[in-house]
Design an enzyme around this catalytic site. Structure first.
Site, PDB file in Angstrom:
ATOM      1  N   CYS A  83       4.082  -0.092   6.944  1.00  0.00           N
ATOM      2  CA  CYS A  83       3.133   0.061   5.821  1.00  0.00           C
ATOM      3  C   CYS A  83       2.615   1.504   5.870  1.00  0.00           C
ATOM      4  CB  CYS A  83       1.987  -0.930   5.986  1.00  0.00           C
ATOM      5  SG  CYS A  83       0.537  -0.634   4.942  1.00  0.00           S
ATOM      6  N   HIS A 105       1.600  -3.597  11.705  1.00  0.00           N
ATOM      7  CA  HIS A 105       0.648  -4.658  11.401  1.00  0.00           C
ATOM      8  C   HIS A 105       1.155  -5.575  10.297  1.00  0.00           C
ATOM      9  CE1 HIS A 105      -0.149  -1.375   8.657  1.00  0.00           C
ATOM     10  NE2 HIS A 105      -0.731  -2.235   7.846  1.00  0.00           N
ATOM     11  N   CYS A 212       0.345  -7.625   5.345  1.00  0.00           N
ATOM     12  CA  CYS A 212      -0.526  -6.576   4.802  1.00  0.00           C
ATOM     13  C   CYS A 212      -0.248  -6.305   3.320  1.00  0.00           C
ATOM     14  CB  CYS A 212      -0.423  -5.279   5.608  1.00  0.00           C
ATOM     15  SG  CYS A 212      -1.547  -4.024   4.941  1.00  0.00           S
TER      16      CYS A 212
HETATM   17  N1  NAD Z   1      -7.163  -1.581   1.414  1.00  0.00           N
HETATM   18  C1  NAD Z   1      -6.318  -2.149   2.236  1.00  0.00           C
HETATM   19  O1  NAD Z   1      -6.608  -3.201   2.832  1.00  0.00           O
HETATM   20  C2  NAD Z   1      -4.980  -1.531   2.457  1.00  0.00           C
HETATM   21  C3  NAD Z   1      -3.958  -2.273   3.053  1.00  0.00           C
HETATM   22  C4  NAD Z   1      -2.672  -1.715   3.115  1.00  0.00           C
HETATM   23  C5  NAD Z   1      -2.439  -0.449   2.674  1.00  0.00           C
HETATM   24  N2  NAD Z   1      -3.457   0.256   2.150  1.00  0.00           N
HETATM   25  C6  NAD Z   1      -3.261   1.600   1.630  1.00  0.00           C
HETATM   26  O2  NAD Z   1      -2.661   1.474   0.354  1.00  0.00           O
HETATM   27  C7  NAD Z   1      -1.962   2.690   0.046  1.00  0.00           C
HETATM   28  C8  NAD Z   1      -0.565   2.370  -0.429  1.00  0.00           C
HETATM   29  O3  NAD Z   1       0.204   1.808   0.620  1.00  0.00           O
HETATM   30  P1  NAD Z   1       1.791   1.626   0.443  1.00  0.00           P
HETATM   31  O4  NAD Z   1       2.280   1.037   1.719  1.00  0.00           O
HETATM   32  O5  NAD Z   1       2.102   0.959  -0.861  1.00  0.00           O
HETATM   33  O6  NAD Z   1       2.206   3.175   0.359  1.00  0.00           O
HETATM   34  P2  NAD Z   1       3.501   3.936  -0.224  1.00  0.00           P
HETATM   35  O7  NAD Z   1       3.515   5.259   0.446  1.00  0.00           O
HETATM   36  O8  NAD Z   1       4.704   3.081  -0.137  1.00  0.00           O
HETATM   37  O9  NAD Z   1       3.168   4.107  -1.770  1.00  0.00           O
HETATM   38  C9  NAD Z   1       2.315   5.089  -2.299  1.00  0.00           C
HETATM   39  C10 NAD Z   1       2.824   5.432  -3.699  1.00  0.00           C
HETATM   40  O10 NAD Z   1       1.888   6.327  -4.305  1.00  0.00           O
HETATM   41  C11 NAD Z   1       2.610   7.282  -5.044  1.00  0.00           C
HETATM   42  N3  NAD Z   1       1.775   8.466  -5.295  1.00  0.00           N
HETATM   43  C12 NAD Z   1       1.501   9.497  -4.446  1.00  0.00           C
HETATM   44  N4  NAD Z   1       0.685  10.396  -5.046  1.00  0.00           N
HETATM   45  C13 NAD Z   1       0.438   9.906  -6.290  1.00  0.00           C
HETATM   46  C14 NAD Z   1      -0.334  10.387  -7.390  1.00  0.00           C
HETATM   47  N5  NAD Z   1      -1.004  11.527  -7.337  1.00  0.00           N
HETATM   48  N6  NAD Z   1      -0.365   9.620  -8.507  1.00  0.00           N
HETATM   49  C15 NAD Z   1       0.328   8.474  -8.593  1.00  0.00           C
HETATM   50  N7  NAD Z   1       1.079   7.980  -7.591  1.00  0.00           N
HETATM   51  C16 NAD Z   1       1.138   8.687  -6.450  1.00  0.00           C
HETATM   52  C17 NAD Z   1       3.838   7.557  -4.202  1.00  0.00           C
HETATM   53  O11 NAD Z   1       4.876   8.153  -4.943  1.00  0.00           O
HETATM   54  C18 NAD Z   1       4.174   6.150  -3.710  1.00  0.00           C
HETATM   55  O12 NAD Z   1       5.057   5.486  -4.603  1.00  0.00           O
HETATM   56  C19 NAD Z   1      -2.032   3.525   1.347  1.00  0.00           C
HETATM   57  O13 NAD Z   1      -3.134   4.408   1.242  1.00  0.00           O
HETATM   58  C20 NAD Z   1      -2.306   2.481   2.408  1.00  0.00           C
HETATM   59  O14 NAD Z   1      -2.901   3.047   3.557  1.00  0.00           O
HETATM   60  C21 NAD Z   1      -4.714  -0.249   2.016  1.00  0.00           C
HETATM   61 ZN    ZN Z   2      -0.938  -2.119   5.856  1.00  0.00          ZN
END
Ligand code: NAD
Ligand code: ZN
Ligand code: ZN
Length: 414
Positions: A83, A105, A212
């Site tokens: 993740c 995780h 997650c």
């Molecule tokens: N709140 C929570 O409980 C929780 C849980 C899991 C993950 N997260 C967070 O969620 C986020 C996403 O996780 P993921 O595993 O899907 O990540 P990921 O890296 O697979 O996806 C992120 C996406 O955002 C896009 N992106 C980057 N900059 C951008 C912009 N300026 N505008 C639009 N799109 C943009 C990327 O191209 C990518 O497709 C991360 O920050 C992660 O840490 C939060």
């Molecule tokens: Zn996660």
């Protein structure tokens, strides 16, 4: 007489065969149970991907995993995926005190043994480790207003992204258990409040994603934003979290779902999961919230930020309708502040955050596994790569370069 003799010898033969079958089954069973018990109560030496220091490749090492103590469960991890939050700790926050650690995780596995006082789990149970525990006894767990638990590791040492205790050592050093779970290891030990038992029919190499990303995005739309039928939505960032948010908006009955990403390769999968429009901010020479406002007569009803970038969090807020929009921060960062003009909220917007999609850990994951088995939520579409734990650095690179949605790694045979 001959006939009776033949029948009785047939019975005798079948009784003998049955008893020899039973005795061989019996010995096989005792070997299996001896196998289960062989490791119980002992230190297990196994392979794990150790992150020795920030911003360096992780290393497959032999680690020692202590037996579970009171209220703990030792789990053989079968499958896990990467993740973005694993990458955040390794490559962005790089908090030195949080190393060495075993990341991971989003995993699923099988209980190997349990510590004293554990009655909810038995060896052989299929389980999913939870980075967000649910003790069911504290005032948070008892409140329908939150999915936080007062006993969570996040409430003690948030900055190292691990609890105070660890059951791992490697080369004489204590190794942290990232987010209390550490699924990039053949075995891990977790308190029973951070483990959920799942349907034995669930395929572990698919439902590991529910540990997650998918619960986070789906729940952020359904539980936190509370997307309404016929509404308009905008989802920023189309990794597994954002795509699951798109799926959640669709399940909640949204009529228009605008998917936004700077990577055009994400458009197709977003449409498969329910997006009606795709917007690449790079294709426009004005701020993205103005583009969204133009498409929706002033802004969407619900917006979700799934990137982890404070600029995008502001864009998502401003893309929501000024008079009633609800905007949810899902992406993770603990490195920057945000500031806004109060008027953005005074006129009627609501700004919220969502951890693990608002799901209470044990109940939510078990519910989502059931929904997957009943074909009400999709997981297979999120898996773009299948690998083994040995390829962990390749999986991290794919994620870092936005070349995968989820890479699922086989850790141990079932
Ligand atoms: N709140 C929570 O409980 C929780 C849980 C899991 C993950 N997260 C967070 O969620 C986020 C996403 O996780 P993921 O595993 O899907 O990540 P990921 O890296 O697979 O996806 C992120 C996406 O955002 C896009 N992106 C980057 N900059 C951008 C912009 N300026 N505008 C639009 N799109 C943009 C990327 O191209 C990518 O497709 C991360 O920050 C992660 O840490 C939060
Ligand atoms: Zn996660
Ligand atoms: Zn609790």
């Amino acid at each position: 007489m001959d006939g009776i003799a033949r029948i009785s010898s047939f019975f005798l033969l079948s009784v003998l065969l049955q008893s020899s079958l039973n005795s061989s089954l019996g010995s096989a069973q005792s070997i299996i149970s001896a196998g289960k018990m062989a490791t119980a109560g002992k230190v297990i030496k196994c392979r794990a991907a150790v992150a020795w220091e920030p911003d360096q490749p992780v290393v497959i090492e032999e680690i020692e995993v202590a037996p579970p103590q009171a209220s703990e469960v030792r789990i053989k991890i079968v499958a896990t995926s990467v993740c973005h939050s694993d990458l955040y700790h390794l490559l962005q926050s790089m908090h030195k005190d949080g190393f060495p650690t075993v990341l991971g995780h989003e995993g699923a596995g099988i209980v190997e043994s349990v510590g004293s006082g554990v009655t909810e789990f038995q060896p052989g149970d299929k389980v999913i480790p939870l980075f967000l525990c649910q003790c069911k006894e504290c005032r948070f767990c008892k409140s329908p207003r939150t999915n936080q638990c007062e006993r969570a590791w996040t409430r003690v040492r948030q900055e190292i992204m691990a609890g105070v205790e660890s059951r791992f050592t490697c080369k004489g050093k204590r190794v942290h258990q990232f987010m209390g779970t550490s699924t990039f290891s053949e075995y891990t030990v977790i308190n029973q409040i951070a483990v959920t038992k799942i349907d034995p029919a669930a395929p572990l190499d698919k439902v590991c994603l529910l540990g997650c990303g998918i619960c986070t995005g789906y729940g952020a739309a359904v539980n936190t934003a509370k997307v309404e039928p016929g509404s308009t939505c905008a989802v920023f960032g189309l990794g597994a979290v954002g795509l699951a948010a798109v799926m959640g908006c669709k399940a909640a009955g949204a009529k228009r779902i605008i998917a936004i990403d700077i990577n055009p390769d994400k458009a197709e999968k977003a449409k498969v999961l329910g997006a009606t429009d795709f917007v690449n901010p790079k294709d426009h020479n004005k701020p993205i919230h103005e583009v969204i406002a133009g498409m929706t007569n002033g802004g969407v009803d619900f917006s979700l930020e799934c990137v982890g970038n404070v600029e995008v969090m502001l864009s998502a807020l401003e893309s929501s309708m000024e008079a009633w929009g609800v905007s949810v921060i899902v992406g993770w960062t603990d490195m920057y502040d945000i500031s806004i003009r109060p008027r953005h909220l005074i006129c009627g917007r609501t700004w919220k955050g969502s951890m693990f999609g608002g799901f209470k850990g044990k109940d939510g994951v078990a519910e989502m596994v059931k929904a997957y088995l009943e074909k009400k939520v999709r997981l297979d579409e999120f898996i773009t790569h299948n690998m083994t734990l040995d390829q962990i650095n390749d999986a991290i690179e794919l994620m870092k370069n936005c070349k995968c949605i989820r890479a699922v790694m086989t850790v141990s045979p079932q």
